[in-house]
Motif scaffolding. Structure first.
Motif, PDB file in Angstrom:
ATOM      1  N   GLU A 109      -2.444   0.014  96.028  1.00 12.20           N
ATOM      2  CA  GLU A 109      -2.012  -0.928  94.993  1.00 12.20           C
ATOM      3  C   GLU A 109      -0.576  -0.625  94.546  1.00 12.20           C
ATOM      4  N   HIS A 112       1.842  -1.817  97.246  1.00 16.31           N
ATOM      5  CA  HIS A 112       2.032  -3.274  97.254  1.00 16.31           C
ATOM      6  C   HIS A 112       2.921  -3.719  96.093  1.00 16.31           C
ATOM      7  N   ARG A 115       6.527  -2.943  96.980  1.00 12.34           N
ATOM      8  CA  ARG A 115       7.066  -3.866  97.987  1.00 12.34           C
ATOM      9  C   ARG A 115       7.344  -5.237  97.371  1.00 12.34           C
ATOM     10  N   GLN A 116       6.447  -5.715  96.493  1.00  7.25           N
ATOM     11  CA  GLN A 116       6.662  -7.010  95.859  1.00  7.25           C
ATOM     12  C   GLN A 116       7.888  -6.968  94.961  1.00  7.25           C
TER      13      GLN A 116
END
Length: 194
Positions: A109, A112, A115-116
């Motif tokens: 989590e 991610h 990266r976002q």
């Protein structure tokens, strides 16, 4: 002084062509000796001593030298081998993997989210595409004088000129692909080798 082997051992030794030694001789002949500053190997090697011991045992005579420890006895005296590194550390590695796998959903989590955030920062501002080619600072006045038409309204004219160049280049390629007439082959000579 120890006595030599008895008569029957002597006969067996003679039948096998083995020499007969006293206990003191066997002690000295089975050890390396230091002579004139150099070490010499033992006169009787382990194979010869084994033959003499076997001959003595066959005839019921006590052999004066103690028996050397066998390979298995040596292994018992040695400490346990450490083993391969990956086998020694396997339990510790499995424990670390188990602990990390328990934390894996949170780690995924976080990855991610990072990266976002990176993608959002990258695409936050649109890239500015210059319509006029950038030139060095000292050429700025001359460039304005040379290309006064390179402004926003003149951009379709530049695209049309580029399309015209591409069409001319394509026509040249098509002309190059057309076959050229081949010259006629020379007639075959008569009267060759038979």
């Amino acid at each position: 002084m120890a006595s030599p082997l008895n008569a029957s051992a002597y006969l067996v030794a003679m039948a096998r062509r083995l020499p007969v030694y006293t206990a003191e001789q066997l002690q000295t002949l089975t050890k390396p000796s230091f002579v004139n500053g150099h070490w010499r190997p033992p006169a009787l090697n382990a194979r010869a001593v084994k033959k003499l011991r076997t001959a003595a045992l066959i005839n019921g005579v006590e052999f004066p030298l103690p028996e050397r420890p066998s390979w298995n006895d040596k292994m018992d005296m040695q400490k346990k081998p450490k083993g391969k590194k990956f086998l020694v550390e396997k339990a510790k590695r499995q424990e670390t993997i188990k602990k990390n796998m328990a934390n894996m959903p949170a780690m995924i989590e976080d990855y991610h989210k990072e990266r976002q955030a990176a993608r959002a920062a990258k695409h936050a501002e649109p890239r500015a595409v210059p319509l006029v080619p950038e030139l060095p600072q000292d050429w700025m006045l001359q460039s304005v004088m040379r290309w006064p038409a390179l402004t926003v309204p003149a951009w379709p004219a530049v695209q049309a000129a580029q399309k015209a160049k591409d069409a001319a280049r394509e026509a040249a390629r098509e002309n190059a692909k057309k076959p050229v007439a081949e010259p006629k082959a020379a007639p075959a000579k008569k009267g060759g080798k038979k």
